[in-house]
Enzyme design. Structure first.
Site, PDB file in Angstrom:
ATOM      1  N   CYS A 142       0.871  -1.176   0.000  1.00 41.35           N
ATOM      2  CA  CYS A 142       0.000   0.000   0.000  1.00 41.35           C
ATOM      3  C   CYS A 142       0.904   1.222   0.000  1.00 41.35           C
ATOM      4  CB  CYS A 142      -0.857  -0.029   1.268  1.00 41.35           C
ATOM      5  SG  CYS A 142      -1.817   1.468   1.531  1.00 41.35           S
TER       6      CYS A 142
ATOM      7  N   CYS B 177      -0.717   3.348  -6.695  1.00 41.12           N
ATOM      8  CA  CYS B 177      -1.572   2.749  -5.666  1.00 41.12           C
ATOM      9  C   CYS B 177      -1.777   1.309  -6.101  1.00 41.12           C
ATOM     10  CB  CYS B 177      -2.904   3.509  -5.609  1.00 41.12           C
ATOM     11  SG  CYS B 177      -4.215   2.649  -4.699  1.00 41.12           S
TER      12      CYS B 177
HETATM   13  N1  DGL Z   1      -3.947   0.324  -2.058  1.00 40.62           N
HETATM   14  C1  DGL Z   1      -3.572   1.479  -1.357  1.00 40.62           C
HETATM   15  C2  DGL Z   1      -2.364   2.195  -1.935  1.00 40.62           C
HETATM   16  O1  DGL Z   1      -1.528   1.616  -2.526  1.00 40.62           O
HETATM   17  C3  DGL Z   1      -4.553   2.394  -0.730  1.00 40.62           C
HETATM   18  C4  DGL Z   1      -5.929   2.566  -1.200  1.00 40.62           C
HETATM   19  C5  DGL Z   1      -6.724   3.330  -0.159  1.00 40.62           C
HETATM   20  O2  DGL Z   1      -6.854   2.815   0.944  1.00 40.62           O
HETATM   21  O3  DGL Z   1      -7.167   4.436  -0.464  1.00 40.62           O
HETATM   22  O4  DGL Z   1      -2.196   3.360  -1.805  1.00 40.62           O
END
Ligand code: DGL
Length: 277
Positions: free
Chosen positions: A72, A186
Site C-alpha cells: 500500500c 496505488c
Molecule cells: N492500495 C492502497 C495504496 O496503494 C490504498 C488505497 C486506499 O486505501 O485508499 O495506496
C-alpha cells in the site's frame, strides 16, 4: 520456511501478492486487508501511522511472518521508517515508481496517479528529488479510483465516464510535450489498468511496480532470482515446488473477500483458498 505477510487497506495488495505467488509459488503467504478502515487516502497522517504500525506489528506477531510487505503506497510512504524501527524482520514497501518512470519517459513528462495521501507525502517529494530532478512530474491524487477497483473486483462493471474523469488530470502537456508515462502509484490501480488504457486521452506507458516488489521479496528471502524459472516455477533440485499455503484475514466483516481474492489472484475455485477470518 519464513512466511510472507502482505498488507493493504483492502484488495489492492492482491496485485502484489499475485506477483509474489507467480514468482515464488511455493512460498507460504498471509494476506491482511484492513477493510474496516478502507480507504486510507484521506486519513490524517499521525492517526494513520499509529493505526498501521499497531495493526501490522500485531499481525506479524500473530502469524510469525518472516517478511512484511506493506502493499500500500498510502501507508508505505508514511510508516516505513517507523516500522523498521519497531520490527526486526525485513519490510518491503511499495512506493510510487518514480525511478523506473524517469528512465522510461521520452518526453520528460510523467504523471503519477495515486491516492490523495500519497501525492502529499514528503516521501514522494524526496523520491522525485532523488530520482527525477530533471523530469516534469504531474502528481494526481484520485479520490475514487481505489474504491472503483474494489467494485470491479467485486464483479461490478466499471463506469467508463467516471473513470475517465478520475484519470483526465494525468493527461497534461508541458511546453508542447505530452505526458507519456503514467505511474500506477496505488496497488489497487493495476486492477484497472485495462480500463485506464481504454479511457486514456492518448497512449501512455503504465508503470506497475508489482513485479519489481515481488523480486525484492525474493531477494530478502534469500532466493536466487536466476533459479526462478520463467512461468513461475521455482527450481528446487530440478523439481517444481509445491504450492505454498495462503491465508486471508480482514479487519471487518467482508463476506465476499474470498471471491474477490479468488478473482484477483486468478484462482479457479474456492478450494484454492483458505480463509482465516
Ligand atoms: N492500495 C492502497 C495504496 O496503494 C490504498 C488505497 C486506499 O486505501 O485508499 O495506496
Amino acid at each position: 520456511m519464513a512466511s510472507v505477510l502482505v498488507f493493504d487497506s483492502g484488495s489492492g495488495g492482491l496485485s502484489v501478492l499475485k506477483e509474489i505467488r507467480s514468482l515464488l509459488p511455493g512460498q507460504d503467504c498471509h494476506y491482511l486487508a484492513d477493510v474496516a478502515a478502507f480507504p486510507y487516502g484521506n486519513w490524517e497522517e499521525g492517526a494513520l501511522a499509529e493505526h498501521v504500525v499497531g495493526l501490522t506489528s500485531d499481525a506479524v506477531e500473530k502469524t510469525g511472518a518472516g517478511v512484511l510487505v506493506i502493499a500500500c503506497s498510502t501507508a508505505s510512504t508514511l510508516v516505513l521508517p517507523l516500522l523498521r524501527e519497531r520490527l526486526t524482520i525485513p519490510i518491503v514497501g511499495t512506493v510510487p515508481a518514480i525511478k523506473p518512470a524517469a528512465a522510461l519517459t521520452d518526453t520528460g513528462v510523467i504523471s503519477v496517479l495515486a491516492t490523495p495521501g500519497t501525492v502529499k507525502r514528503d516521501y514522494t517529494f524526496e523520491l522525485i528529488a532523488k530520482w527525477a530532478p530533471e523530469t516534469a512530474i504531474n502528481l494526481v491524487g484520485s479520490e475514487n479510483l481505489a474504491e472503483m477497483a474494489e467494485q470491479k473486483l467485486a464483479g461490478h462493471p466499471v463506469d467508463g465516464q467516471r473513470l475517465a474523469a478520475e484519470i483526465d488530470p494525468c493527461f497534461v502537456e508541458k511546453d508542447g510535450r505530452r505526458a507519456d508515462v503514467l505511474v500506477l502509484g496505488c496497488t489497487h490501480y493495476p486492477f484497472l489498468a485495462d480500463d485506464i488504457e481504454r479511457y486514456a486521452k492518448w497512449p501512455v506507458r503504465l508503470v506497475d511496480p508489482s513485479a519489481a516488489i515481488a523480486r525484492r521479496v525474493a531477494e530478502v528471502l534469500g532466493k536466487n532470482i536466476a533459479d526462478v524459472l520463467p512461468g513461475g516455477h521455482q527450481s528446487d533440485n530440478g523439481r517444481a515446488s509445491e504450492a505454498g499455503a495462503l491465508t486471508f484475514e480482514t479487519t471487518g466483516a467482508q463476506s465476499d473477500f474470498p471471491s474477490i481474492a479468488r478473482s484477483a489472484l486468478g484462482l479457479k475455485n474456492f478450494n484454492d483458498l483458505s480463509t482465516d477470518p
